[in-house]
Design a protein around this motif. Sequence first.
Motif, PDB file in Angstrom:
ATOM      1  N   VAL A 104       0.815  -1.217   0.000  1.00  0.00           N
ATOM      2  CA  VAL A 104       0.000   0.000   0.000  1.00  0.00           C
ATOM      3  C   VAL A 104       0.849   1.267   0.000  1.00  0.00           C
ATOM      4  CG1 VAL A 104      -1.964  -1.138   1.098  1.00  0.00           C
ATOM      5  CG2 VAL A 104      -0.241   0.009   2.522  1.00  0.00           C
ATOM      6  N   VAL A 105       2.146   1.126   0.227  1.00  0.00           N
ATOM      7  CA  VAL A 105       3.094   2.235   0.127  1.00  0.00           C
ATOM      8  C   VAL A 105       4.298   1.722  -0.646  1.00  0.00           C
ATOM      9  CG1 VAL A 105       4.610   3.834   1.338  1.00  0.00           C
ATOM     10  CG2 VAL A 105       2.386   3.254   2.324  1.00  0.00           C
ATOM     11  N   ILE A 106       4.641   2.400  -1.736  1.00  0.00           N
ATOM     12  CA  ILE A 106       5.779   1.979  -2.541  1.00  0.00           C
ATOM     13  C   ILE A 106       6.607   3.195  -2.924  1.00  0.00           C
ATOM     14  CG2 ILE A 106       4.472   2.075  -4.722  1.00  0.00           C
ATOM     15  CD1 ILE A 106       6.188  -0.315  -5.682  1.00  0.00           C
ATOM     16  N   GLU A 107       7.931   3.032  -2.900  1.00  0.00           N
ATOM     17  CA  GLU A 107       8.843   4.100  -3.291  1.00  0.00           C
ATOM     18  C   GLU A 107       9.695   3.615  -4.469  1.00  0.00           C
ATOM     19  OE1 GLU A 107       9.036   6.198   1.113  1.00  0.00           O
ATOM     20  OE2 GLU A 107      10.862   5.327   0.292  1.00  0.00           O
ATOM     21  N   VAL A 167       1.880   5.815  -4.110  1.00  0.00           N
ATOM     22  CA  VAL A 167       3.114   5.746  -4.893  1.00  0.00           C
ATOM     23  C   VAL A 167       3.942   6.990  -4.600  1.00  0.00           C
ATOM     24  CG1 VAL A 167       4.114   5.570  -7.203  1.00  0.00           C
ATOM     25  CG2 VAL A 167       1.942   4.415  -6.687  1.00  0.00           C
ATOM     26  N   ARG A 168       5.149   6.772  -4.064  1.00  0.00           N
ATOM     27  CA  ARG A 168       6.058   7.861  -3.735  1.00  0.00           C
ATOM     28  C   ARG A 168       7.287   7.741  -4.633  1.00  0.00           C
ATOM     29  NH1 ARG A 168       6.281   6.689   2.777  1.00  0.00           N
ATOM     30  NH2 ARG A 168       4.093   7.143   3.276  1.00  0.00           N
ATOM     31  N   PRO A 169       7.264   8.345  -5.820  1.00  0.00           N
ATOM     32  CA  PRO A 169       8.386   8.183  -6.753  1.00  0.00           C
ATOM     33  C   PRO A 169       9.710   8.659  -6.145  1.00  0.00           C
ATOM     34  CG  PRO A 169       6.481   9.133  -7.846  1.00  0.00           C
ATOM     35  CD  PRO A 169       6.192   9.165  -6.380  1.00  0.00           C
ATOM     36  N   GLU A 170      10.743   7.932  -6.490  1.00  0.00           N
ATOM     37  CA  GLU A 170      12.086   8.215  -5.984  1.00  0.00           C
ATOM     38  C   GLU A 170      13.011   8.484  -7.167  1.00  0.00           C
ATOM     39  OE1 GLU A 170      13.552   5.932  -2.552  1.00  0.00           O
ATOM     40  OE2 GLU A 170      14.911   5.028  -4.013  1.00  0.00           O
ATOM     41  N   LEU A 171      13.862   9.479  -7.041  1.00  0.00           N
ATOM     42  CA  LEU A 171      14.828   9.770  -8.099  1.00  0.00           C
ATOM     43  C   LEU A 171      16.136   9.064  -7.772  1.00  0.00           C
ATOM     44  CD1 LEU A 171      15.374  11.298 -10.722  1.00  0.00           C
ATOM     45  CD2 LEU A 171      16.219  13.211  -9.341  1.00  0.00           C
ATOM     46  N   GLY A 172      16.511   8.122  -8.616  1.00  0.00           N
ATOM     47  CA  GLY A 172      17.721   7.343  -8.408  1.00  0.00           C
ATOM     48  C   GLY A 172      18.875   7.847  -9.243  1.00  0.00           C
ATOM     49  N   MET A 173      20.042   7.881  -8.631  1.00  0.00           N
ATOM     50  CA  MET A 173      21.243   8.341  -9.323  1.00  0.00           C
ATOM     51  C   MET A 173      22.305   7.258  -9.290  1.00  0.00           C
ATOM     52  SD  MET A 173      21.056  12.211  -7.846  1.00  0.00           S
ATOM     53  CE  MET A 173      19.551  11.990  -6.893  1.00  0.00           C
ATOM     54  N   PRO A 174      22.688   6.748 -10.446  1.00  0.00           N
ATOM     55  CA  PRO A 174      23.681   5.670 -10.480  1.00  0.00           C
ATOM     56  C   PRO A 174      25.096   6.193 -10.316  1.00  0.00           C
ATOM     57  CG  PRO A 174      22.955   6.172 -12.703  1.00  0.00           C
ATOM     58  CD  PRO A 174      22.148   7.049 -11.781  1.00  0.00           C
ATOM     59  N   ARG A 175      25.880   5.489  -9.519  1.00  0.00           N
ATOM     60  CA  ARG A 175      27.297   5.817  -9.429  1.00  0.00           C
ATOM     61  C   ARG A 175      27.940   5.554 -10.789  1.00  0.00           C
ATOM     62  NH1 ARG A 175      26.116   3.460  -4.276  1.00  0.00           N
ATOM     63  NH2 ARG A 175      27.014   4.654  -2.542  1.00  0.00           N
ATOM     64  N   GLY A 176      28.987   6.285 -11.055  1.00  0.00           N
ATOM     65  CA  GLY A 176      29.733   6.020 -12.279  1.00  0.00           C
ATOM     66  C   GLY A 176      29.405   6.944 -13.427  1.00  0.00           C
ATOM     67  N   ILE A 177      28.268   7.660 -13.367  1.00  0.00           N
ATOM     68  CA  ILE A 177      28.013   8.638 -14.421  1.00  0.00           C
ATOM     69  C   ILE A 177      28.594   9.974 -13.976  1.00  0.00           C
ATOM     70  CG2 ILE A 177      25.934   7.420 -15.170  1.00  0.00           C
ATOM     71  CD1 ILE A 177      24.277   9.631 -13.929  1.00  0.00           C
ATOM     72  N   PRO A 178      28.958  10.832 -14.909  1.00  0.00           N
ATOM     73  CA  PRO A 178      29.644  12.076 -14.540  1.00  0.00           C
ATOM     74  C   PRO A 178      28.828  12.929 -13.566  1.00  0.00           C
ATOM     75  CG  PRO A 178      29.819  11.688 -16.900  1.00  0.00           C
ATOM     76  CD  PRO A 178      28.847  10.674 -16.372  1.00  0.00           C
ATOM     77  N   LEU A 179      29.503  13.470 -12.583  1.00  0.00           N
ATOM     78  CA  LEU A 179      28.843  14.329 -11.605  1.00  0.00           C
ATOM     79  C   LEU A 179      28.236  15.548 -12.292  1.00  0.00           C
ATOM     80  CD1 LEU A 179      28.253  14.752  -8.585  1.00  0.00           C
ATOM     81  CD2 LEU A 179      30.406  16.040  -8.459  1.00  0.00           C
ATOM     82  N   GLU A 180      28.888  16.014 -13.351  1.00  0.00           N
ATOM     83  CA  GLU A 180      28.366  17.174 -14.082  1.00  0.00           C
ATOM     84  C   GLU A 180      26.978  16.892 -14.649  1.00  0.00           C
ATOM     85  OE1 GLU A 180      31.286  15.754 -14.561  1.00  0.00           O
ATOM     86  OE2 GLU A 180      32.722  17.264 -13.830  1.00  0.00           O
ATOM     87  N   GLY A 221       8.427  18.529  -7.856  1.00  0.00           N
ATOM     88  CA  GLY A 221       7.570  18.074  -6.765  1.00  0.00           C
ATOM     89  C   GLY A 221       7.064  16.659  -6.927  1.00  0.00           C
ATOM     90  N   PHE A 222       7.464  15.997  -7.987  1.00  0.00           N
ATOM     91  CA  PHE A 222       7.000  14.629  -8.257  1.00  0.00           C
ATOM     92  C   PHE A 222       7.700  13.615  -7.368  1.00  0.00           C
ATOM     93  CE2 PHE A 222       7.484  10.755 -11.021  1.00  0.00           C
ATOM     94  CZ  PHE A 222       6.140  10.374 -11.048  1.00  0.00           C
ATOM     95  N   PHE A 223       8.966  13.841  -7.115  1.00  0.00           N
ATOM     96  CA  PHE A 223       9.764  12.867  -6.383  1.00  0.00           C
ATOM     97  C   PHE A 223       9.688  13.122  -4.879  1.00  0.00           C
ATOM     98  CE2 PHE A 223      11.570  13.054 -10.644  1.00  0.00           C
ATOM     99  CZ  PHE A 223      11.541  11.705 -10.977  1.00  0.00           C
ATOM    100  N   ARG A 224       9.673  12.010  -4.126  1.00  0.00           N
ATOM    101  CA  ARG A 224       9.533  12.092  -2.673  1.00  0.00           C
ATOM    102  C   ARG A 224      10.820  11.704  -1.946  1.00  0.00           C
ATOM    103  NH1 ARG A 224       4.011  11.179  -1.680  1.00  0.00           N
ATOM    104  NH2 ARG A 224       4.450  11.325   0.548  1.00  0.00           N
TER     105      ARG A 224
END
Length: 327
Positions: free
Chosen positions: A112-115, A149-162, A175-178
């Motif tokens: 009932v709660v997903i991220e 549904v609480r969307p999460e923004l994922g950032m993979p290691r290894g891609i350029p910080l820029e 405001g979409f991501f929680r």
Amino acid sequence: MERNDAFGTTDPVGAAFRAALERGDLDAIRKVPKADLHTHAFLGGRLSRYRSWAGACLPDPPELFEDFSDFDKYILVDLAVPYANLDLLRTRDFFAFFFAETIREAITDGVVVIEPSIDVTTVDLFAGDSGAMVDFFSRLIPEAAHIEVRPELGMPRGIPLEYIEAKVPSLLETGFFRSVDLYGDERVGGVAEYAGIWRKAGELGLRKKAHAGELCSAGRVKESVVTLDLDAVQHGIAAAESPALMEFLARRGTTLNVCPTSNVRLARATSIEKHPVRKLFDAGVRVTINSDDLMVFDSSVSEEFLKLKKASVFTAEELDRIRLNGL
């Protein structure tokens, strides 16, 4: 006498959950509300449905991944074959399928709660337009279903910080991501370079997470929690190596979102029976139980709870407490 839950009221739902665990009744376990706070939105469906939808003969994952690089190859090469050479619109269709399947499977499992974590690089499918990407995925979230549904923004290691610094701020400001998460092979790079982004996420009221202690030692867990001011650690099981760190996490109230089958299949735990989640729990660390990548590990949250009960890692009462942690 029925016990009282954290809100001071009788808990027939918890009683039903505990009874279902004692019976080993997976269907009944699936009917009880639960959370999935560690799942990747493009790997949250069943492999069988992906094969059918794509019309492709995709290989089964190995029972045991000998190295994390083998896991990366499986998801980035083997599973990517059906959409590797498609045009942009059709590729969007594939990602829509993955996201919708993640939500559908969660509903089937009583979540009932997903991220669900959406990779930041997905914005490239929308020519870098954050608003278009958010609108696309917003339309895939069912309005009538009994799930938050609480969307999460994922950032993979290894891609350029820029790249991250260029793309992430506008995505967060929609405001979409929680919540935010840092994932991938934690043996690559450090965490200090992400501190600014995580600070910005905190200022916007997002929960701050990062994968740590899955592949590296307890020291990386401590470094990640302190440097990024984390609310939760994805996995974090290496913390069980350090009594001092477990005491720190318990005192701080930091949650570890644990995925037992994933840890076993990635050779980070020898078995469900010997999984370090028991040691973490006994030390007072707040833990939750989650699916990680259903398409690869083929184990829903309900199945994870049942595995832990059958392996006598926890009692039904303890698992109910953990279920409530997630909610």
